[in-house]
Design an enzyme around this catalytic site. Structure first.
Site, mmCIF file in Angstrom:
data_model
loop_
_atom_site.group_PDB
_atom_site.id
_atom_site.type_symbol
_atom_site.label_atom_id
_atom_site.label_comp_id
_atom_site.label_asym_id
_atom_site.label_seq_id
_atom_site.Cartn_x
_atom_site.Cartn_y
_atom_site.Cartn_z
ATOM 1 N N CYS A 36 16.721 159.912 39.117
ATOM 2 C CA CYS A 36 15.038 160.083 40.031
ATOM 3 C C CYS A 36 15.159 159.165 40.858
ATOM 4 O O CYS A 36 13.925 159.030 41.725
ATOM 5 C CB CYS A 36 14.752 160.075 38.976
ATOM 6 S SG CYS A 36 14.460 158.799 38.226
ATOM 7 N N ASP A 38 13.726 156.309 40.714
ATOM 8 C CA ASP A 38 12.892 155.386 39.842
ATOM 9 C C ASP A 38 14.068 153.845 39.622
ATOM 10 O O ASP A 38 14.858 153.909 39.532
ATOM 11 C CB ASP A 38 12.213 155.962 38.445
ATOM 12 C CG ASP A 38 11.382 157.043 39.413
ATOM 13 O OD1 ASP A 38 10.915 156.561 39.791
ATOM 14 O OD2 ASP A 38 10.970 156.847 38.404
ATOM 15 N N CYS A 63 8.756 156.253 35.217
ATOM 16 C CA CYS A 63 7.558 157.242 34.303
ATOM 17 C C CYS A 63 7.303 156.273 33.369
ATOM 18 O O CYS A 63 8.016 155.623 32.597
ATOM 19 C CB CYS A 63 8.221 158.598 34.468
ATOM 20 S SG CYS A 63 10.132 158.581 32.966
ATOM 21 N N CYS A 107 16.133 158.648 31.401
ATOM 22 C CA CYS A 107 15.174 157.173 31.674
ATOM 23 C C CYS A 107 15.222 155.866 30.434
ATOM 24 O O CYS A 107 15.149 154.758 31.505
ATOM 25 C CB CYS A 107 13.331 157.291 32.199
ATOM 26 S SG CYS A 107 13.142 158.970 32.346
HETATM 27 FE FE1 FES Z 1 12.650 158.308 37.125
HETATM 28 FE FE2 FES Z 1 12.057 158.599 34.034
HETATM 29 S S1 FES Z 1 11.894 160.048 35.998
HETATM 30 S S2 FES Z 1 12.725 157.161 35.276
#
Ligand code: FES
Length: 218
Positions: A36, A38, A63, A107
């Site tokens: 993702c 992140d 998230c 995640c």
């Molecule tokens: Fe990126 Fe959860 S969607 S850490």
């Protein structure tokens, strides 16, 4: 479609434990999720004599699942010796939270991977890593394998050595050249580049390495 989170996930998301930064941390790491994009950072304070994690904090740019997992994983690691904390895997953290929706498993992989990277940072800075320790000059395939235990398959959340994905390691100590052969197995091909990069990064961190070649096959 709204995702179903357990009560515990929501609790840890809304009231995260150990969130923030440790000033003058003994070790830290920031990692990104290939799934993702992140990021999460983990900071450690470690007792230099006992190697117990005395304080741990995290900052998440991810998230709700990531915040909840990073939070619970820091709680699980606090008070543990580095060697014990290394054994905490993403699925144990997800289980502690009462489970996560399957699309959100990556995640918790991100949180576990960052904890592992922060521990490795401590070990490298304090001469605890087998390879790269003060005075350690030998570049061997055993040291490379040890290092590769820090590479987590983002699709499955377990290190690539344990998953038997490392098919061969060739080391030319004199030239500082390392060749690693990885087999993807059931791993989704979308993670190929990420695994390749991680392997390269980890091997390059070893003392005496000048050249790394990574090949990945099905
Ligand atoms: Fe990126 Fe959860 S969607 S850490």
């Amino acid at each position: 479609m709204a995702l179903k989170y357990t009560k515990k996930v929501l609790e840890y998301f809304l009231h995260p434990k150990n969130m923030g930064e440790i000033e003058g941390a003994d070790a830290e790491a920031t990692e990104g999720s290939p799934a993702c994009g992140d990021m999460v950072s983990v900071y450690l304070k470690v007792n230099p004599k006992t190697h117990v994690i005395e304080d741990i904090k995290f900052k998440s740019y991810g998230c709700a699942s990531n915040i909840a997992t990073a939070s619970i994983i820091t709680e699980m690691a606090k008070g543990k010796k580095l060697e014990e904390a290394k054994k905490i895997e993403w699925n144990a953290a997800a289980d502690e939270l009462g489970g996560l929706p399957s699309v959100k498993m990556h995640c918790s992989v991100l949180a576990a991977k960052t904890l592992m990277a922060a521990i490795r940072d401590y070990e490298q800075k304090h001469g605890l890593a087998k390879a790269g320790a003060e005075g350690e000059t030998e570049l061997t395939s055993e040291n490379v394998m040890n290092e590769l235990m820090g590479v987590i398959n983002p699709d499955i959340g377990i290190n690539i050595v344990r998953l038997k994905m490392v098919k061969n390691v060739e080391v030319d100590g004199k030239a500082g050249a390392v060749k690693v052969e990885i087999s993807l197995g059931n791993t989704d091909e979308m993670f190929t580049e990420n695994i390749k990069e991680e392997v390269e990064e980890h091997v390059k961190a070893l003392k005496g390495v000048k050249k790394v070649e990574v090949s990945v096959s099905k």
